[in-house]
Design a protein around this motif. Sequence first.
Motif, PDB file in Angstrom:
ATOM      1  N   HIS A 244      23.058 -23.173   4.984  1.00  0.00           N
ATOM      2  CA  HIS A 244      22.511 -22.591   3.759  1.00  0.00           C
ATOM      3  C   HIS A 244      22.466 -23.633   2.645  1.00  0.00           C
ATOM      4  N   PHE A 245      23.502 -24.457   2.576  1.00  0.00           N
ATOM      5  CA  PHE A 245      23.535 -25.539   1.579  1.00  0.00           C
ATOM      6  C   PHE A 245      22.404 -26.525   1.825  1.00  0.00           C
ATOM      7  N   ALA A 246      22.204 -26.920   3.096  1.00  0.00           N
ATOM      8  CA  ALA A 246      21.136 -27.869   3.423  1.00  0.00           C
ATOM      9  C   ALA A 246      19.762 -27.275   3.133  1.00  0.00           C
ATOM     10  N   TRP A 247      19.590 -25.979   3.404  1.00  0.00           N
ATOM     11  CA  TRP A 247      18.307 -25.325   3.148  1.00  0.00           C
ATOM     12  C   TRP A 247      17.999 -25.284   1.655  1.00  0.00           C
ATOM     13  N   ARG A 248      19.013 -24.986   0.830  1.00  0.00           N
ATOM     14  CA  ARG A 248      18.796 -24.961  -0.620  1.00  0.00           C
ATOM     15  C   ARG A 248      18.460 -26.345  -1.149  1.00  0.00           C
ATOM     16  N   ARG A 249      19.131 -27.374  -0.643  1.00  0.00           N
ATOM     17  CA  ARG A 249      18.825 -28.740  -1.089  1.00  0.00           C
ATOM     18  C   ARG A 249      17.416 -29.137  -0.672  1.00  0.00           C
ATOM     19  N   TRP A 250      17.010 -28.754   0.547  1.00  0.00           N
ATOM     20  CA  TRP A 250      15.667 -29.078   1.018  1.00  0.00           C
ATOM     21  C   TRP A 250      14.615 -28.351   0.190  1.00  0.00           C
ATOM     22  N   ARG A 251      14.895 -27.080  -0.159  1.00  0.00           N
ATOM     23  CA  ARG A 251      13.939 -26.324  -0.963  1.00  0.00           C
ATOM     24  C   ARG A 251      13.791 -26.942  -2.347  1.00  0.00           C
ATOM     25  N   LYS A 252      14.895 -27.376  -2.974  1.00  0.00           N
ATOM     26  CA  LYS A 252      14.813 -28.027  -4.274  1.00  0.00           C
ATOM     27  C   LYS A 252      14.061 -29.348  -4.175  1.00  0.00           C
ATOM     28  N   PHE A 253      14.291 -30.072  -3.080  1.00  0.00           N
ATOM     29  CA  PHE A 253      13.586 -31.336  -2.883  1.00  0.00           C
ATOM     30  C   PHE A 253      12.086 -31.103  -2.771  1.00  0.00           C
ATOM     31  N   ARG A 254      11.692 -30.055  -2.011  1.00  0.00           N
ATOM     32  CA  ARG A 254      10.275 -29.741  -1.862  1.00  0.00           C
ATOM     33  C   ARG A 254       9.661 -29.312  -3.186  1.00  0.00           C
ATOM     34  N   GLN A 255      10.411 -28.570  -3.994  1.00  0.00           N
ATOM     35  CA  GLN A 255       9.899 -28.134  -5.288  1.00  0.00           C
ATOM     36  C   GLN A 255       9.694 -29.311  -6.226  1.00  0.00           C
ATOM     37  N   ARG A 256      10.613 -30.284  -6.207  1.00  0.00           N
ATOM     38  CA  ARG A 256      10.445 -31.471  -7.049  1.00  0.00           C
ATOM     39  C   ARG A 256       9.239 -32.291  -6.587  1.00  0.00           C
ATOM     40  N   ARG A 257       9.045 -32.360  -5.269  1.00  0.00           N
ATOM     41  CA  ARG A 257       7.897 -33.111  -4.755  1.00  0.00           C
ATOM     42  C   ARG A 257       6.584 -32.443  -5.110  1.00  0.00           C
ATOM     43  N   ALA A 258       6.614 -31.103  -5.216  1.00  0.00           N
ATOM     44  CA  ALA A 258       5.374 -30.358  -5.495  1.00  0.00           C
ATOM     45  C   ALA A 258       4.994 -30.389  -6.979  1.00  0.00           C
ATOM     46  N   GLN A 259       5.974 -30.713  -7.854  1.00  0.00           N
ATOM     47  CA  GLN A 259       5.666 -30.754  -9.282  1.00  0.00           C
ATOM     48  C   GLN A 259       4.787 -31.948  -9.611  1.00  0.00           C
ATOM     49  N   PRO A 260       3.779 -31.745 -10.433  1.00  0.00           N
ATOM     50  CA  PRO A 260       2.922 -32.889 -10.823  1.00  0.00           C
ATOM     51  C   PRO A 260       3.664 -33.845 -11.728  1.00  0.00           C
ATOM     52  N   GLU A 261       3.402 -35.113 -11.562  1.00  0.00           N
ATOM     53  CA  GLU A 261       4.086 -36.132 -12.378  1.00  0.00           C
ATOM     54  C   GLU A 261       3.382 -36.304 -13.722  1.00  0.00           C
TER      55      GLU A 261
END
Length: 261
Positions: A244-261
Amino acid sequence: MGNEIREPGTGTKHPRGVYLLPNLLTTGAMFGGFYAIVAAMNGRYTAAAIAVFIAMVLDGLDGRVARMTNTQSAFGAEYDSLSDMVSFGLAPALVMYQWALVHLHDLGWFWAKAGWLAAFIYTASAALRLARFNTQVGNLDKRFFQGLPSPSAAAVMMGTVWMWEQFSISGRTMMIPALVITLLAGGLMVSGFSYYSFKDIDLRKRVPFVSVIAVLSLFVLIALWPSIVLYALFVLYTLSGPLHFAWRRWRKFRQRRAQPE
């Protein structure tokens, strides 16, 4: 006034007695842990493991019975923690040591010390886990535990003993895996991983009919292969925290990658 005493100098009233039913269940749970230690000393490892699982059932019942009968008390909460320390802290460590870790002395003095130190680390971790839980009651989300609950850690430890004993595999053969499991179980108890507590499940709520079939099927599987099924269930629950910890970290990582710079 007949069932209360007043603390000198404070005027605070305290109940004179204790509630019988929930504390009787707690005593039964503690007896299960004590019996497990005695059984392991006599080489009866399957009986020792089963005793700890019975202690888990009684430990789950005492709090529920106290809430249902409105017999909750501060004494009961403290007594329950002491019982947990015996049944899920001390007993699993000593049973595992007697079953497998004691054989590490065949590999040399370093491994011999590593065996009993691993058992102590597990016991100390259980004590720290219980102390942290007691001091954080009411401050955390009740849907989740912080760290692996001590009964679940004990179930993984005793499930290991029970299952391999059923396959006639001795602790001497399993001494290295037992060392790893003991250290991991202790470490997960004091970790920051979140584990679902199942406390928000309402047993009075309507559920789909297929849920009843699933529960009945699970009971059948436990009746057929208790050691294997229970061990598998608690191993999966133990892994759920890190996953669950790894899934939450992966989801946050994907959300940061999806944000426009």
